[in-house]
Design an enzyme around this catalytic site. Sequence first.
Site, PDB file in Angstrom:
ATOM      1  N   CYS A   1      40.867  49.830  55.534  1.00  0.00           N
ATOM      2  CA  CYS A   1      40.475  48.509  56.012  1.00  0.00           C
ATOM      3  C   CYS A   1      39.500  48.621  57.189  1.00  0.00           C
ATOM      4  O   CYS A   1      38.412  49.153  57.038  1.00  0.00           O
ATOM      5  CB  CYS A   1      41.732  47.729  56.374  1.00  0.00           C
ATOM      6  SG  CYS A   1      41.512  45.961  56.558  1.00  0.00           S
TER       7      CYS A   1
ATOM      8  N   ARG B   1      43.587  44.523  63.454  1.00  0.00           N
ATOM      9  CA  ARG B   1      42.708  44.266  64.592  1.00  0.00           C
ATOM     10  C   ARG B   1      42.660  45.433  65.567  1.00  0.00           C
ATOM     11  O   ARG B   1      41.761  45.495  66.403  1.00  0.00           O
ATOM     12  CB  ARG B   1      43.135  42.985  65.304  1.00  0.00           C
ATOM     13  CG  ARG B   1      42.651  41.758  64.566  1.00  0.00           C
ATOM     14  CD  ARG B   1      42.759  40.510  65.390  1.00  0.00           C
ATOM     15  NE  ARG B   1      44.144  40.069  65.458  1.00  0.00           N
ATOM     16  CZ  ARG B   1      44.744  39.668  66.564  1.00  0.00           C
ATOM     17  NH1 ARG B   1      44.108  39.644  67.713  1.00  0.00           N
ATOM     18  NH2 ARG B   1      45.985  39.264  66.531  1.00  0.00           N
TER      19      ARG B   1
END
Length: 193
Positions: free
Chosen positions: A119, A90
Amino acid sequence: MAAKRILMLVGDFVEDYEVMVPFQALQMVGHTVHAVCPGKRAGEKVRTAVHDFEGEQTYSEKPGHNFTLNATFDEVRPEDYDALVIPGGRAPEYIRLNPDVLRIARHFADADKPIAAVCHGLQVLATAGALKGRTCTGYPAVGPDVTAAGGEWVELPADRAYVHGKLVTAPAWPAHPEWLARFLEVLGTRIEP
């Protein structure tokens, strides 16, 4: 092989494996890795999260470890580094709101230095305007960011990596063996048996 100085941009809730494994592996082969987080100093910690793929429509998230930073963000001079690593999790979605993070990312892209993004790490590069004309991969939800930033998206299995010039990208931590091997090639690192 000349040892390289590598900068790693992280933040709270960076993906655990995506920060821990490359941080250790790149040092293991002789490189210096400085992990920094906006607003934090060397010796402070960021929290990590473990993202797993358990059959749902997206990854699940579990508490990870505390990761200790070994350099101070406000002291970073990107010109002193040979390469950049941006793990996922995140953290990229909010560290990309920091103008200095974007300035640092643009430096590496503009100077054509090696960059690895895993990612969600591509969110930083997309926001920095560093993906135009580049082909890459990452977590599937980041594909629209790449396309909107002028990059070309490649869909790959989670354990694969993609190289475009000096940009090495991967969908998630299952690709560590491949993206780390490709990144070492881009860095010019030779491992003798």
